[in-house]
Design a protein around this motif. Structure first.
Motif, PDB file in Angstrom:
ATOM      1  N   PRO A  12      72.604  11.976 131.637  1.00 21.62           N
ATOM      2  CA  PRO A  12      72.109  12.683 130.870  1.00 21.62           C
ATOM      3  C   PRO A  12      73.571  13.072 129.611  1.00 21.62           C
ATOM      4  O   PRO A  12      74.582  12.645 130.452  1.00 21.62           O
ATOM      5  CB  PRO A  12      72.181  14.427 131.271  1.00 21.62           C
ATOM      6  N   GLY A  13      73.660  12.690 128.306  1.00 17.53           N
ATOM      7  CA  GLY A  13      74.420  12.914 127.700  1.00 17.53           C
ATOM      8  C   GLY A  13      75.725  13.616 128.055  1.00 17.53           C
ATOM      9  O   GLY A  13      76.908  13.845 126.972  1.00 17.53           O
ATOM     10  N   ALA A  14      74.928  15.222 127.983  1.00 18.23           N
ATOM     11  CA  ALA A  14      75.377  15.734 128.472  1.00 18.23           C
ATOM     12  C   ALA A  14      75.084  17.296 128.993  1.00 18.23           C
ATOM     13  O   ALA A  14      73.782  17.408 129.719  1.00 18.23           O
ATOM     14  CB  ALA A  14      75.569  16.984 126.139  1.00 18.23           C
ATOM     15  N   THR A  15      75.884  18.148 130.020  1.00 18.51           N
ATOM     16  CA  THR A  15      75.486  18.643 130.907  1.00 18.51           C
ATOM     17  C   THR A  15      75.525  20.253 130.965  1.00 18.51           C
ATOM     18  O   THR A  15      75.209  21.101 131.868  1.00 18.51           O
ATOM     19  CB  THR A  15      75.863  18.561 132.242  1.00 18.51           C
ATOM     20  N   PHE A  16      75.674  20.448 129.642  1.00 19.27           N
ATOM     21  CA  PHE A  16      75.432  21.971 128.973  1.00 19.27           C
ATOM     22  C   PHE A  16      75.243  22.286 127.583  1.00 19.27           C
ATOM     23  O   PHE A  16      75.830  21.528 126.251  1.00 19.27           O
ATOM     24  CB  PHE A  16      77.132  23.268 128.976  1.00 19.27           C
ATOM     25  N   TYR A  17      74.039  22.701 127.564  1.00 20.29           N
ATOM     26  CA  TYR A  17      73.726  23.726 126.113  1.00 20.29           C
ATOM     27  C   TYR A  17      73.904  25.012 126.027  1.00 20.29           C
ATOM     28  O   TYR A  17      73.459  25.533 126.717  1.00 20.29           O
ATOM     29  CB  TYR A  17      72.838  22.856 126.121  1.00 20.29           C
ATOM     30  N   LYS A  18      74.552  25.647 124.875  1.00 18.90           N
ATOM     31  CA  LYS A  18      74.417  27.190 124.916  1.00 18.90           C
ATOM     32  C   LYS A  18      74.582  27.058 123.088  1.00 18.90           C
ATOM     33  O   LYS A  18      74.339  26.105 122.446  1.00 18.90           O
ATOM     34  CB  LYS A  18      75.934  27.406 124.841  1.00 18.90           C
ATOM     35  N   PRO A  19      73.606  28.319 122.810  1.00 24.96           N
ATOM     36  CA  PRO A  19      73.198  28.863 121.708  1.00 24.96           C
ATOM     37  C   PRO A  19      74.755  28.767 120.563  1.00 24.96           C
ATOM     38  O   PRO A  19      76.036  29.204 121.157  1.00 24.96           O
ATOM     39  CB  PRO A  19      72.496  30.142 121.326  1.00 24.96           C
ATOM     40  N   LEU A  37      79.031  35.769 127.632  1.00 15.83           N
ATOM     41  CA  LEU A  37      78.669  36.704 126.846  1.00 15.83           C
ATOM     42  C   LEU A  37      77.493  36.235 127.294  1.00 15.83           C
ATOM     43  O   LEU A  37      76.143  37.159 127.160  1.00 15.83           O
ATOM     44  CB  LEU A  37      78.764  37.203 125.379  1.00 15.83           C
ATOM     45  N   LEU A  38      77.091  35.082 127.868  1.00 15.30           N
ATOM     46  CA  LEU A  38      76.284  34.235 128.437  1.00 15.30           C
ATOM     47  C   LEU A  38      75.567  34.671 129.351  1.00 15.30           C
ATOM     48  O   LEU A  38      76.605  34.336 130.450  1.00 15.30           O
ATOM     49  CB  LEU A  38      76.189  32.785 127.373  1.00 15.30           C
ATOM     50  N   THR A  39      73.709  34.308 129.086  1.00 19.40           N
ATOM     51  CA  THR A  39      73.380  34.039 130.512  1.00 19.40           C
ATOM     52  C   THR A  39      72.962  32.880 130.621  1.00 19.40           C
ATOM     53  O   THR A  39      72.788  32.367 129.426  1.00 19.40           O
ATOM     54  CB  THR A  39      72.216  34.704 131.370  1.00 19.40           C
ATOM     55  N   ASP A  40      72.796  32.160 132.187  1.00 22.19           N
ATOM     56  CA  ASP A  40      72.887  30.529 132.032  1.00 22.19           C
ATOM     57  C   ASP A  40      72.073  30.115 133.166  1.00 22.19           C
ATOM     58  O   ASP A  40      72.151  30.780 134.195  1.00 22.19           O
ATOM     59  CB  ASP A  40      74.625  29.664 132.524  1.00 22.19           C
ATOM     60  N   VAL A  41      70.860  29.235 132.953  1.00 21.58           N
ATOM     61  CA  VAL A  41      70.166  29.264 133.622  1.00 21.58           C
ATOM     62  C   VAL A  41      70.458  27.588 134.161  1.00 21.58           C
ATOM     63  O   VAL A  41      70.739  27.266 133.424  1.00 21.58           O
ATOM     64  CB  VAL A  41      68.594  29.601 133.284  1.00 21.58           C
ATOM     65  N   ASN A  83      65.890  33.511 125.058  1.00 25.40           N
ATOM     66  CA  ASN A  83      66.204  34.723 125.219  1.00 25.40           C
ATOM     67  C   ASN A  83      67.554  34.333 125.267  1.00 25.40           C
ATOM     68  O   ASN A  83      68.661  35.126 125.594  1.00 25.40           O
ATOM     69  CB  ASN A  83      65.854  35.186 127.239  1.00 25.40           C
ATOM     70  N   GLY A  84      68.015  33.516 124.305  1.00 26.21           N
ATOM     71  CA  GLY A  84      69.175  32.811 123.805  1.00 26.21           C
ATOM     72  C   GLY A  84      70.094  32.489 125.353  1.00 26.21           C
ATOM     73  O   GLY A  84      72.210  33.175 125.117  1.00 26.21           O
TER      74      GLY A  84
END
Length: 135
Positions: free
Chosen positions: A39-46, A53-57, A108-109
Motif C-alpha cells: 500500500p502507498g499509505a498505511t494509515f488513514y484518519k479523519p 483522540l481517535l480510535t483506530d481499527v 464512526n470516525g
C-alpha cells in the motif's frame, strides 16, 4: 496393545494441554496471500481530529488488496481469488471482513491502520502464483 493405547491417550492429553496453553488451536496453516503491491499509505484518519483522540481499527494487507481488486479494479471474486492465490470462499471472507472494517471506521470516525496479515508481494500479475502460469 494396552501400552499403545495408553501411549495414544497420553499423546492426546499432551497435545490438548499444548493447545490450551497456547490459547489457539492446531488448525491448518494459513496460505500466504499474494499481493500485487504494497500500500502507498498505511494509515488513514479523519481530517482535523488529533490522533490521541481517535480510535483506530486494523485492516490487514490482504484485506486492502481484496478491496482493491474487487471494488477498485472491479474484478469478480473468482478473478481476485486467483490473483491472491486463495480459494473463492477465502477471498470472499477476506473481502467481507475488510468491507466491515472500513464501513465501521467511516461510520464512526475511526482511523484505519493497514498492518499485519500473512502475505507475499508478487510483481508479475499474469501468472498464477501456485502454478507459475496463467490458469
Amino acid at each position: 496393545m494396552l501400552i499403545s493405547l495408553d501411549l495414544a491417550i497420553y499423546e492426546r492429553i499432551v497435545r490438548l494441554r499444548i493447545v490450551h496453553a497456547s490459547g489457539g488451536s492446531m488448525g491448518r496453516r494459513k496460505i500466504r496471500r499474494m499481493l500485487q503491491q504494497e500500500p502507498g499509505a498505511t494509515f488513514y484518519k479523519p481530517q482535523g481530529i488529533p490522533m490521541r483522540l481517535l480510535t483506530d481499527v486494523t485492516l490487514t494487507h490482504e484485506g486492502l488488496e481484496a478491496l482493491r481488486l474487487a471494488d477498485g479494479e472491479g474484478l469478480s471474486q473468482e478473478e481476485g481469488a486467483r490473483l491472491m492465490g486463495v480459494s473463492r470462499p477465502t477471498f470472499g471472507r477476506i473481502l467481507g471482513q475488510a468491507r466491515k472494517t472500513v464501513a465501521m471506521a467511516l461510520a464512526n470516525g475511526w482511523a484505519i491502520r493497514v498492518d499485519g496479515g500473512h502475505y507475499t508481494v508478487v510483481r508479475d500479475t499474469g501468472q498464477c502464483p501456485k502454478r507459475g502460469s496463467g490458469e
